[in-house]
Design a protein around this motif. Structure first.
Motif, PDB file in Angstrom:
ATOM      1  N   MET A   1     -29.991 -27.667 -30.645  1.00  0.00           N
ATOM      2  CA  MET A   1     -29.087 -27.241 -29.580  1.00  0.00           C
ATOM      3  C   MET A   1     -28.676 -25.792 -29.797  1.00  0.00           C
ATOM      4  O   MET A   1     -28.544 -25.329 -30.901  1.00  0.00           O
ATOM      5  N   SER A   2     -28.461 -25.137 -28.696  1.00  0.00           N
ATOM      6  CA  SER A   2     -28.040 -23.742 -28.714  1.00  0.00           C
ATOM      7  C   SER A   2     -26.802 -23.609 -27.834  1.00  0.00           C
ATOM      8  O   SER A   2     -26.688 -24.268 -26.803  1.00  0.00           O
ATOM      9  N   THR A   3     -25.881 -22.738 -28.229  1.00  0.00           N
ATOM     10  CA  THR A   3     -24.619 -22.589 -27.515  1.00  0.00           C
ATOM     11  C   THR A   3     -24.522 -21.223 -26.851  1.00  0.00           C
ATOM     12  O   THR A   3     -24.873 -20.211 -27.452  1.00  0.00           O
ATOM     13  N   ILE A   4     -24.018 -21.231 -25.627  1.00  0.00           N
ATOM     14  CA  ILE A   4     -23.684 -20.003 -24.906  1.00  0.00           C
ATOM     15  C   ILE A   4     -22.172 -19.987 -24.755  1.00  0.00           C
ATOM     16  O   ILE A   4     -21.568 -20.993 -24.395  1.00  0.00           O
ATOM     17  N   ASP A   5     -21.563 -18.851 -25.037  1.00  0.00           N
ATOM     18  CA  ASP A   5     -20.106 -18.697 -24.903  1.00  0.00           C
ATOM     19  C   ASP A   5     -19.837 -17.281 -24.402  1.00  0.00           C
ATOM     20  O   ASP A   5     -19.973 -16.317 -25.143  1.00  0.00           O
ATOM     21  N   ILE A   6     -19.511 -17.173 -23.114  1.00  0.00           N
ATOM     22  CA  ILE A   6     -19.323 -15.873 -22.464  1.00  0.00           C
ATOM     23  C   ILE A   6     -17.929 -15.809 -21.866  1.00  0.00           C
ATOM     24  O   ILE A   6     -17.496 -16.729 -21.180  1.00  0.00           O
ATOM     25  N   ARG A   7     -17.239 -14.716 -22.099  1.00  0.00           N
ATOM     26  CA  ARG A   7     -15.948 -14.449 -21.455  1.00  0.00           C
ATOM     27  C   ARG A   7     -16.144 -13.225 -20.564  1.00  0.00           C
ATOM     28  O   ARG A   7     -16.682 -12.213 -21.005  1.00  0.00           O
ATOM     29  N   HIS A   8     -15.723 -13.352 -19.288  1.00  0.00           N
ATOM     30  CA  HIS A   8     -15.923 -12.280 -18.315  1.00  0.00           C
ATOM     31  C   HIS A   8     -14.600 -11.979 -17.617  1.00  0.00           C
ATOM     32  O   HIS A   8     -14.058 -12.829 -16.918  1.00  0.00           O
ATOM     33  N   PHE A  69     -32.984 -28.757 -26.320  1.00  0.00           N
ATOM     34  CA  PHE A  69     -34.116 -28.185 -27.051  1.00  0.00           C
ATOM     35  C   PHE A  69     -34.980 -27.259 -26.185  1.00  0.00           C
ATOM     36  O   PHE A  69     -35.271 -26.136 -26.568  1.00  0.00           O
ATOM     37  N   LEU A  70     -35.389 -27.728 -25.017  1.00  0.00           N
ATOM     38  CA  LEU A  70     -36.283 -26.922 -24.180  1.00  0.00           C
ATOM     39  C   LEU A  70     -35.620 -25.647 -23.682  1.00  0.00           C
ATOM     40  O   LEU A  70     -36.232 -24.576 -23.691  1.00  0.00           O
ATOM     41  N   LEU A  71     -34.376 -25.728 -23.240  1.00  0.00           N
ATOM     42  CA  LEU A  71     -33.689 -24.541 -22.741  1.00  0.00           C
ATOM     43  C   LEU A  71     -33.251 -23.606 -23.864  1.00  0.00           C
ATOM     44  O   LEU A  71     -33.037 -22.420 -23.627  1.00  0.00           O
ATOM     45  N   SER A  72     -33.133 -24.116 -25.074  1.00  0.00           N
ATOM     46  CA  SER A  72     -32.756 -23.260 -26.204  1.00  0.00           C
ATOM     47  C   SER A  72     -33.741 -22.115 -26.393  1.00  0.00           C
ATOM     48  O   SER A  72     -33.360 -21.006 -26.764  1.00  0.00           O
ATOM     49  N   ALA A  73     -34.999 -22.378 -26.103  1.00  0.00           N
ATOM     50  CA  ALA A  73     -36.022 -21.344 -26.236  1.00  0.00           C
ATOM     51  C   ALA A  73     -35.818 -20.219 -25.222  1.00  0.00           C
ATOM     52  O   ALA A  73     -36.292 -19.107 -25.416  1.00  0.00           O
ATOM     53  N   GLY A  76     -31.737 -16.476 -24.186  1.00  0.00           N
ATOM     54  CA  GLY A  76     -31.506 -15.094 -23.783  1.00  0.00           C
ATOM     55  C   GLY A  76     -31.619 -14.911 -22.280  1.00  0.00           C
ATOM     56  O   GLY A  76     -30.788 -14.242 -21.655  1.00  0.00           O
ATOM     57  N   THR A  77     -32.609 -15.524 -21.674  1.00  0.00           N
ATOM     58  CA  THR A  77     -32.800 -15.442 -20.229  1.00  0.00           C
ATOM     59  C   THR A  77     -31.664 -16.126 -19.490  1.00  0.00           C
ATOM     60  O   THR A  77     -31.127 -15.585 -18.517  1.00  0.00           O
ATOM     61  N   SER A  80     -28.473 -14.034 -19.823  1.00  0.00           N
ATOM     62  CA  SER A  80     -28.543 -12.838 -18.973  1.00  0.00           C
ATOM     63  C   SER A  80     -28.289 -13.180 -17.517  1.00  0.00           C
ATOM     64  O   SER A  80     -27.600 -12.443 -16.802  1.00  0.00           O
ATOM     65  N   GLU A  81     -28.832 -14.291 -17.060  1.00  0.00           N
ATOM     66  CA  GLU A  81     -28.638 -14.706 -15.668  1.00  0.00           C
ATOM     67  C   GLU A  81     -27.180 -15.081 -15.410  1.00  0.00           C
ATOM     68  O   GLU A  81     -26.621 -14.734 -14.367  1.00  0.00           O
ATOM     69  N   ILE A  82     -26.547 -15.742 -16.354  1.00  0.00           N
ATOM     70  CA  ILE A  82     -25.125 -16.082 -16.210  1.00  0.00           C
ATOM     71  C   ILE A  82     -24.299 -14.807 -16.105  1.00  0.00           C
ATOM     72  O   ILE A  82     -23.442 -14.675 -15.229  1.00  0.00           O
ATOM     73  N   ARG A  83     -24.556 -13.848 -16.978  1.00  0.00           N
ATOM     74  CA  ARG A  83     -23.821 -12.578 -16.948  1.00  0.00           C
ATOM     75  C   ARG A  83     -24.025 -11.840 -15.620  1.00  0.00           C
ATOM     76  O   ARG A  83     -23.117 -11.273 -15.053  1.00  0.00           O
TER      77      ARG A  83
END
Length: 91
Positions: A1-8, A69-73, A76-77, A80-83
């Motif tokens: 699993m991979s985590t995304i944590d963005i504050r905007h 698992f699949l989206l962890s790869a 970065g993409t 970037s799209e969320i940002r």
């Protein structure tokens, strides 16, 4: 699993920020078949391979997501799209 944590940070009122996030949720549902539901000021979203929340904070939003698992790869993409979408919708 991979985590995304963005504050905007954003200059919008709470009501306008909520409307913008609701629009983002509609697009996610249409484009990626994501289910979304509000709990107070938090928009929870999920689909196989991703589970997350968009928190409405005073003057900011925070996006937290766990990628399977699949989206962890593609972390970065995805990040970037969320940002990009946050900048487009919230300024």
């Amino acid at each position: 699993m991979s985590t995304i944590d963005i504050r905007h940070a954003h200059p919008l009122t709470d009501e306008r920020a909520r409307d913008a996030i609701a629009e983002v949720a509609r697009k996610l549902q249409e484009r990626f078949d994501v289910s979304a539901r509000w709990e107070g000021d938090n928009l929870h979203f999920a689909r196989p391979g991703v589970d997350g929340v968009i928190e409405l904070l005073p003057g900011a939003v925070r996006v937290k997501a766990e990628l399977g698992f699949l989206l962890s790869a593609m972390k970065g993409t995805v990040e970037s799209e969320i940002r990009r979408v946050l900048s487009e919708k919230l300024g």
